[in-house]
Design an enzyme around this catalytic site. Structure first.
Site, PDB file in Angstrom:
ATOM      1  N   GLY A 120     -73.072  -1.923 -26.549  1.00 23.15           N
ATOM      2  CA  GLY A 120     -73.861  -3.044 -26.030  1.00 23.15           C
ATOM      3  C   GLY A 120     -74.171  -4.115 -27.060  1.00 23.15           C
ATOM      4  N   GLN A 148     -71.763  -6.071 -28.286  1.00 28.39           N
ATOM      5  CA  GLN A 148     -70.842  -7.204 -28.087  1.00 28.39           C
ATOM      6  C   GLN A 148     -71.596  -8.341 -27.405  1.00 28.39           C
ATOM      7  OE1 GLN A 148     -70.887  -4.484 -26.189  1.00 28.39           O
ATOM      8  NE2 GLN A 148     -69.717  -4.649 -24.296  1.00 28.39           N
ATOM      9  N   ASN A 153     -72.540  -6.809 -11.971  1.00 31.90           N
ATOM     10  CA  ASN A 153     -72.742  -5.356 -12.096  1.00 31.90           C
ATOM     11  C   ASN A 153     -74.190  -5.019 -12.422  1.00 31.90           C
ATOM     12  OD1 ASN A 153     -70.115  -4.624 -11.593  1.00 31.90           O
ATOM     13  ND2 ASN A 153     -69.777  -3.611 -13.551  1.00 31.90           N
ATOM     14  N   ARG A 162     -67.745  -7.922 -12.971  1.00 32.77           N
ATOM     15  CA  ARG A 162     -68.236  -8.728 -14.090  1.00 32.77           C
ATOM     16  C   ARG A 162     -69.646  -8.280 -14.448  1.00 32.77           C
ATOM     17  NH1 ARG A 162     -65.836 -14.755 -12.936  1.00 32.77           N
ATOM     18  NH2 ARG A 162     -65.653 -14.112 -10.781  1.00 32.77           N
ATOM     19  N   VAL A 163     -70.023  -8.580 -15.671  1.00 33.44           N
ATOM     20  CA  VAL A 163     -71.217  -7.930 -16.200  1.00 33.44           C
ATOM     21  C   VAL A 163     -72.485  -8.382 -15.479  1.00 33.44           C
ATOM     22  CG1 VAL A 163     -71.574  -9.555 -18.133  1.00 33.44           C
ATOM     23  CG2 VAL A 163     -72.345  -7.185 -18.315  1.00 33.44           C
ATOM     24  N   GLU A 217     -52.596 -14.746 -21.511  1.00 30.68           N
ATOM     25  CA  GLU A 217     -51.341 -15.447 -21.821  1.00 30.68           C
ATOM     26  C   GLU A 217     -50.922 -16.350 -20.664  1.00 30.68           C
ATOM     27  OE1 GLU A 217     -50.373 -15.619 -24.722  1.00 30.68           O
ATOM     28  OE2 GLU A 217     -50.364 -13.714 -25.772  1.00 30.68           O
ATOM     29  N   GLY A 218     -51.245 -15.940 -19.431  1.00 31.35           N
ATOM     30  CA  GLY A 218     -50.967 -16.817 -18.281  1.00 31.35           C
ATOM     31  C   GLY A 218     -51.708 -18.133 -18.436  1.00 31.35           C
ATOM     32  N   TYR A 251     -53.736 -12.310 -17.858  1.00 29.19           N
ATOM     33  CA  TYR A 251     -54.696 -13.399 -17.656  1.00 29.19           C
ATOM     34  C   TYR A 251     -54.686 -14.352 -18.853  1.00 29.19           C
ATOM     35  CZ  TYR A 251     -59.223 -15.609 -16.542  1.00 29.19           C
ATOM     36  OH  TYR A 251     -60.225 -16.503 -16.256  1.00 29.19           O
ATOM     37  N   ARG A 293     -68.531 -13.869 -28.376  1.00 30.62           N
ATOM     38  CA  ARG A 293     -68.026 -15.095 -27.766  1.00 30.62           C
ATOM     39  C   ARG A 293     -69.163 -16.105 -27.630  1.00 30.62           C
ATOM     40  NH1 ARG A 293     -65.504 -13.980 -22.462  1.00 30.62           N
ATOM     41  NH2 ARG A 293     -63.639 -13.340 -23.563  1.00 30.62           N
TER      42      ARG A 293
END
Ligand code: NAD
Ligand code: UDP
Ligand code: UDP
Length: 309
Positions: free
Chosen positions: A205, A207, A188, A184-185, A145-146, A143, A275
């Site tokens: 948790g 992150q 979920n 995905r979080v 690098e694509g 994903y 992020r």
């Protein structure tokens, strides 16, 4: 205008198609329905301004359009890792075909790139000038690098063939029409809370992610597409308010009134620690900034998943 949206039957694509049709554009939605579905676009099918075509963007496509939004690509880790070779092909061959199409018909073209191009970043928050830290051989590489190669192709077509390009680096986006089971979080946690199941926190948790509500994101994509030709990007589109996964779990419990318990599972390999988008460039060049706080967007998303259940 005649506007092609690849991946138009997916989560972001279906909201974008709706907005474009509402704005009286002639929309061609191209999708192979790998992670998208006709349910996402059923409300548009009766509209004469909307047309859906089953097609895989790794194969050439000959249509006549004025603008292209290239969104085709599975976005959730479980889906893009299901067939990683196809994921790279979708990003790379898909970009080549859509750029070739844009070149032939002289269409302006926008790429849905991703914050994943920054990998597990050492620069925080991430600015567009940061080159990223991606593991090129790990499970997320198909994903990441694509998408990085797709950006390369966009800028080479821009320099070599003078194409009008726009590259959006989209950060985590959520809202109605996410697949309940795509891993995905947000989906979920909300589904687990509504079903009374344990909330699965990966790692401890701590992150972080920064979550953008879908309506804000679509607004940013439209503003970028309509921006002057000299604005190519890449431009970060996301909500700069950052949360830990534990905070997200607790907010989900509060807003659903659920009594689910938090459980801690192993952190997946190469999972980024933090992020957060720096959106100074989007603010200055597009006059864009998100307006919907996580709590408000989460309420709307919870209402959607309740209706799905
Ligand atoms: P999604 O999985 O809901 O949508 C992707 C769509 O592309 C689906 O309808 C799928 O069927 C289609 N598709 C996949 N491979 C295809 C192929 N080879 N040919 C034609 N169609 C194909 O995901 P989404 O969240 O709507 O993401 C849309 C785009 O935005 C993706 O390119 C993704 O990488 C990017 N993006 C999303 C997020 C996010 O948080 N949702 C963040 C960053 C970037
Ligand atoms: N392509 C497409 N639709 C078009 C024009 C091109 O799908 O309307 C594809 C075609 O398969 C080609 C790719 O886009 O391989 C790149 O096109 P380009 O013109 O850049 O390169 P070339 O045709 O020379 O390979
Ligand atoms: N995550 C989690 N529990 C889940 C699903 C995801 O704790 O049930 C974590 C995941 O490890 C990551 C964050 O939530 O740290 C965001 O994951 P997602 O797959 O939604 O997006 P991405 O990692 O691609 O940003």
């Amino acid at each position: 205008m005649r506007i092609l949206v690849t991946g138009g039957a997916g989560f972001i694509g279906s909201h974008l198609c709706k907005k474009l049709v509402d704005n009286r554009h002639d929309v061609l939605c191209v999708d192979n329905y790998f992670t998208g579905s006709k349910d996402n676009i059923v409300h548009l099918l009766a509209n004469p301004l909307f047309e859906a075509m089953r097609h895989d963007v790794t194969f050439p496509l000959y249509v006549e359009v004025d603008r292209i939004f290239n969104l085709a690509c599975p976005a959730s880790p479980i889906h893009y890792q299901f067939d990683p070779v196809q994921t790279t092909k979708t990003s790379v061959h898909g970009a080549i075909n859509m750029l070739g199409l844009a070149k032939r018909v002289k269409a302006r073209i926008l790429q849905a790139s991703t914050s994943e191009v920054y990998g597990d970043p050492e620069v925080h928050p991430q600015t567009e000038a940061y080159w990223g830290r991606v593991n090129p051989i790990g499970p997320r590489a198909c994903y990441d690098e694509g998408k990085r190669c797709a950006e390369t192709l966009f800028f080479d077509y821009y320099r070599q063939h003078r194409l009008e390009i726009k590259v959006a680096r989209i950060f985590n986006t959520y809202g109605p029409r996410m697949l309940p089971d795509d891993g995905r979080v947000v989906s979920n946690f909300v589904m687990q809370a509504l079903r009374g199941q344990d909330i699965t926190i990966y790692g401890d948790g701590t992150q972080t992610r920064s979550f953008c509500y879908i309506d804000d994101l679509v607004d940013g994509l439209l503003k970028l597409m309509d921006s002057p030709a000299e604005i190519t990007g890449p431009v970060n589109l996301g909500n700069p308010v950052e949360f830990t996964m534990r905070e997200l779990a607790e907010m989900t419990l509060k807003l659903t009134g659920s009594r689910s318990k938090l459980v801690f599972l192993p952190l997946p390999q190469d999972d980024p620690r933090q992020r957060q988008p720096d959106i100074a460039f989007a603010r200055a060049s597009l006059g864009w900034a998100p307006t919907i706080p996580l709590e408000e967007g989460l309420k709307r998303t919870i209402a959607y998943f309740r209706s799905v259940l």
